[in-house]
Design a protein around this motif. Structure first.
Motif, PDB file in Angstrom:
ATOM      1  N   ALA A 162       3.372   6.290   7.622  1.00 15.36           N
ATOM      2  CA  ALA A 162       2.777   7.267   8.526  1.00 15.36           C
ATOM      3  C   ALA A 162       1.275   7.397   8.276  1.00 15.36           C
ATOM      4  N   ILE A 163       0.880   7.405   6.987  1.00 12.84           N
ATOM      5  CA  ILE A 163      -0.546   7.469   6.642  1.00 12.84           C
ATOM      6  C   ILE A 163      -1.277   6.235   7.162  1.00 12.84           C
ATOM      7  N   GLN A 164      -0.660   5.037   6.997  1.00 12.87           N
ATOM      8  CA  GLN A 164      -1.305   3.799   7.425  1.00 12.87           C
ATOM      9  C   GLN A 164      -1.409   3.712   8.947  1.00 12.87           C
ATOM     10  N   HIS A 165      -0.462   4.326   9.660  1.00 14.62           N
ATOM     11  CA  HIS A 165      -0.543   4.340  11.128  1.00 14.62           C
ATOM     12  C   HIS A 165      -1.777   5.119  11.585  1.00 14.62           C
ATOM     13  N   ILE A 200       9.532   7.743   0.607  1.00 26.35           N
ATOM     14  CA  ILE A 200       8.181   7.390   0.147  1.00 26.35           C
ATOM     15  C   ILE A 200       7.579   6.349   1.081  1.00 26.35           C
ATOM     16  N   THR A 201       8.389   5.342   1.426  1.00 27.24           N
ATOM     17  CA  THR A 201       7.920   4.274   2.312  1.00 27.24           C
ATOM     18  C   THR A 201       7.530   4.823   3.678  1.00 27.24           C
ATOM     19  N   ARG A 202       8.353   5.722   4.220  1.00 23.82           N
ATOM     20  CA  ARG A 202       8.059   6.279   5.547  1.00 23.82           C
ATOM     21  C   ARG A 202       6.754   7.091   5.521  1.00 23.82           C
ATOM     22  N   HIS A 203       6.539   7.919   4.456  1.00 21.77           N
ATOM     23  CA  HIS A 203       5.294   8.686   4.352  1.00 21.77           C
ATOM     24  C   HIS A 203       4.087   7.753   4.246  1.00 21.77           C
ATOM     25  N   TYR A 204       4.233   6.692   3.473  1.00 25.17           N
ATOM     26  CA  TYR A 204       3.118   5.755   3.325  1.00 25.17           C
ATOM     27  C   TYR A 204       2.782   5.089   4.659  1.00 25.17           C
ATOM     28  N   ASN A 239      -0.403  16.126   4.677  1.00 26.46           N
ATOM     29  CA  ASN A 239       0.995  16.479   4.404  1.00 26.46           C
ATOM     30  C   ASN A 239       1.811  15.246   3.998  1.00 26.46           C
ATOM     31  N   HIS A 240       1.580  14.129   4.723  1.00 25.43           N
ATOM     32  CA  HIS A 240       2.270  12.878   4.344  1.00 25.43           C
ATOM     33  C   HIS A 240       1.874  12.450   2.940  1.00 25.43           C
ATOM     34  N   LEU A 241       0.580  12.560   2.620  1.00 27.37           N
ATOM     35  CA  LEU A 241       0.106  12.159   1.293  1.00 27.37           C
ATOM     36  C   LEU A 241       0.714  13.046   0.226  1.00 27.37           C
ATOM     37  N   SER A 242       0.799  14.355   0.518  1.00 25.40           N
ATOM     38  CA  SER A 242       1.390  15.285  -0.435  1.00 25.40           C
ATOM     39  C   SER A 242       2.852  14.957  -0.686  1.00 25.40           C
ATOM     40  N   SER A 243       3.600  14.698   0.409  1.00 24.45           N
ATOM     41  CA  SER A 243       5.022  14.346   0.261  1.00 24.45           C
ATOM     42  C   SER A 243       5.177  13.025  -0.487  1.00 24.45           C
TER      43      SER A 243
END
Length: 577
Positions: free
Chosen positions: A450-453, A444-448, A419-423
């Motif tokens: 979240a994926i890295q976490h 965009i930064t927050r989604h990225y 979902n984060h990647l899609s957003s």
């Protein structure tokens, strides 16, 4: 410093340059010559005034000393007169005994006073109380009413001549006195005190002629005024009157000092008797003519400067008018308006410059249309091609299918990352548009992150310092993510403690500023140069962001990196507000 002066001169308008030329080539030399001439004339006049005053003081001293020497001789004659001594020391028992004595004394004293008209009075204060006092020539020494206190205190002078300050005689006239103890042939047994009194007016007569235009004082060894033009100052201390101290220990000298609020030349010379003559002249009186001459020179210089200034204003207005026309044409070219041309008349340097600029404008128009705009179009096409390599609809649909499958399998973590990647891609692709809002850039930064976490777990943490009033502003997309990616990939695995990333958003004058700061290992200078130059082995992400910003907004904006090995890195990204 030299470069700053050059830059300042280059940036001055023509009017300023002409004024500097006028000041440096005419006004400054004229002022220097005027100041030098005034200073030289001033010094010469002061030296001449000192010589004149010194000569005058010495002449006054010689005149006064000559008269005092004459009084000294009179006192010496009376001091050594054996007959006078005999009459003054004889014991008188009958009236008839002192008739002869008074006959001698009267003849002697009246004769001396007649021969020396400047002597106001002669008195002997005697210790012999058998001789009758006449109240004029003979008085008793220890009679407090007859003998002044200063006369009774002369027992310590050992027969030397003493000059007293100003006192009042019986007629209330100002006099100064010469006094000595009468102890001829019997130094240890004085028989009286001899005094000669002289009117102060006689002393002033020797300085009256020189007092015009200056202040002259005759003072005793204690600094008390004996004679001057203003009689109310007599007997006062000179320092008190002048409101400044004169060095009494010096015999001769000159000083330039403030006297009663006026800068003055003070010249003093000492007599053999210990007295001094002090002459004072205000510098304004000495330098009056020099100041008038200097004022005339400065007036002429001022008029010349004003005339030259008017001429410069006229010339500069003529030239700057033509130059403004030329700069107006340049301003049109700056706005890419090649439709209008300004024709500047004349075949001088400015006219030829205008003609050359017109030819250059035509060539520039061709270059802009054929090269510059084509290059921008080519870069935009390349960027669009990169973004178009991913089919957004296909990507969204595929990610949705994967997320649904993850939920069916009960894996919430995989679903969350998808979902984060899609957003992330939905916001970053933005339907192919180049610009997004600042708020979307931060999303965009927050989604990225979240994926890295999910990948690095607790190996890094982030914090935000943002000005939310800037959220509606627009920016190029994907200007923050490459730097956050760089910080995570190069710093997380090299540390034991969690990496801290700070993301800032603020305005600075007319700019929007993004900052990404970390406390990682830092970047070596050589590696940083490769990152900014876009070398293949260093990656294109950071170089691409800087290039896109400068293509979109100009060379005044872009990326600035500060890094210290072992301490961390700070990246500042600026775009127009």
């Amino acid at each position: 410093m030299k470069n700053r002066l050059k830059l300042f001169f280059y940036n001055l308008p023509m009017m300023g340059k002409l004024l500097i030329f006028l000041i440096t080539c005419s006004l400054v030399p004229l002022l220097v010559i005027s100041i030098y001439s005034y200073t030289s004339a001033r010094n010469q006049l002061l030296e001449q005034a000192y010589e004149n005053m010194n000569h005058m003081n010495q002449q006054i001293n010689n005149n006064i000393s000559g008269q005092l020497e004459n009084f000294h001789q009179i006192s010496g004659m009376l001091y050594t007169n054996a007959t006078l001594k005999a009459y003054l020391t004889q014991a008188y028992e009958k009236d008839i005994d002192f008739v002869e004595a008074y006959g001698y004394i009267n003849d002697l004293f009246f004769g001396l006073m007649a021969a020396n008209s400047n002597v106001d009075g002669i008195t002997v204060y005697v210790l012999n109380d058998t001789i009758p006092t006449d109240g004029t020539f003979i008085k008793y020494l220890y009679d407090e009413k007859a003998a002044p206190a200063w006369v009774r205190e002369l027992d310590r002078t050992y027969g030397n001549v003493v000059y007293t300050g100003i006192t009042l005689n019986d007629k209330k006239e100002r006099v100064f006195s010469l006094a000595r103890i009468m102890n001829f042939n019997s130094l240890n047994y004085p028989y009286g005190v001899l005094t000669l009194s002289v009117k102060e007016e006689y002393l002033y007569s020797m300085i009256r002629q020189e007092s015009e235009g200056k202040s002259i004082f005759v003072i005793d060894e204690k600094g008390s005024i004996l004679s001057t033009k203003d009689k109310s100052l007599i007997s006062k201390g000179l320092g008190e009157v002048l409101e400044v101290e004169i060095p009494m220990e010096d015999t001769d000298g000159r000083l330039v000092m403030d006297v009663r609020g006026k800068r003055s030349l003070v010249v003093f010379n000492q007599m053999d008797q210990g007295w001094k003559t002090v002459s004072i002249v205000p510098l304004d009186d000495i330098l009056r003519e020099t100041k008038l001459a200097s004022s005339r020179v400065l007036l002429i210089a001022g008029i010349s400067f004003i005339l030259a200034l008017i001429l410069i204003l006229f010339i500069s207005r003529y030239f700057t008018g033509r130059i403004k026309n030329l700069t107006g044409q340049i301003a049109l070219i700056e706005k890419e308006d090649f439709s209008r041309k300004i024709d500047i008349k004349g075949n001088d340097e400015i006219g030829r410059l205008s003609q050359a600029f017109s030819r250059m404008t035509d060539k520039l128009n061709i270059l802009i249309n054929e090269l510059y705009k084509k290059e921008i179009a080519r870069r935009d096409t390349e960027l669009y091609a990169l973004q178009s390599q991913i089919n957004p609809h296909f990507l969204y649909n595929t990610l949705s299918v994967i997320s649904s499958l993850a939920i069916r399998k009960g894996d919430e973590e995989i679903s969350g990352i998808i979902n984060h990647l899609s957003s992330f891609y939905k916001t970053s692709l933005n339907k192919g548009m180049r610009y997004i809002t600042v708020e979307n850039e931060l999303d965009i930064t927050r989604h990225y992150l979240a994926i890295q976490h999910m990948r690095f777990r607790d190996h890094f943490r982030e914090s935000y310092e943002v000005d939310e009033t800037l959220f509606p502003c627009r920016t190029l997309k994907l200007v923050l993510q490459p730097f956050i990616e760089n910080a995570i990939n190069h710093a997380v695995c090299e540390r034991e403690e969690p990496l801290h990333i700070i993301i800032r958003l603020y305005s600075e004058e007319d700019r929007i500023c993004f900052e990404v700061e970390d406390d990682g290992a830092g970047i070596e200078e050589e590696k940083m140069e490769r990152l900014l130059s876009g070398q293949p082995e260093a990656g294109y992400g950071i170089y691409n962001v800087n290039e896109r910003i400068q293509l979109a907004y100009g060379a005044d904006y872009g990326v600035v990196i500060h890094s210290c090995v072992g301490k961390g890195t700070n990246v500042k990204i600026t775009i127009p507000l």
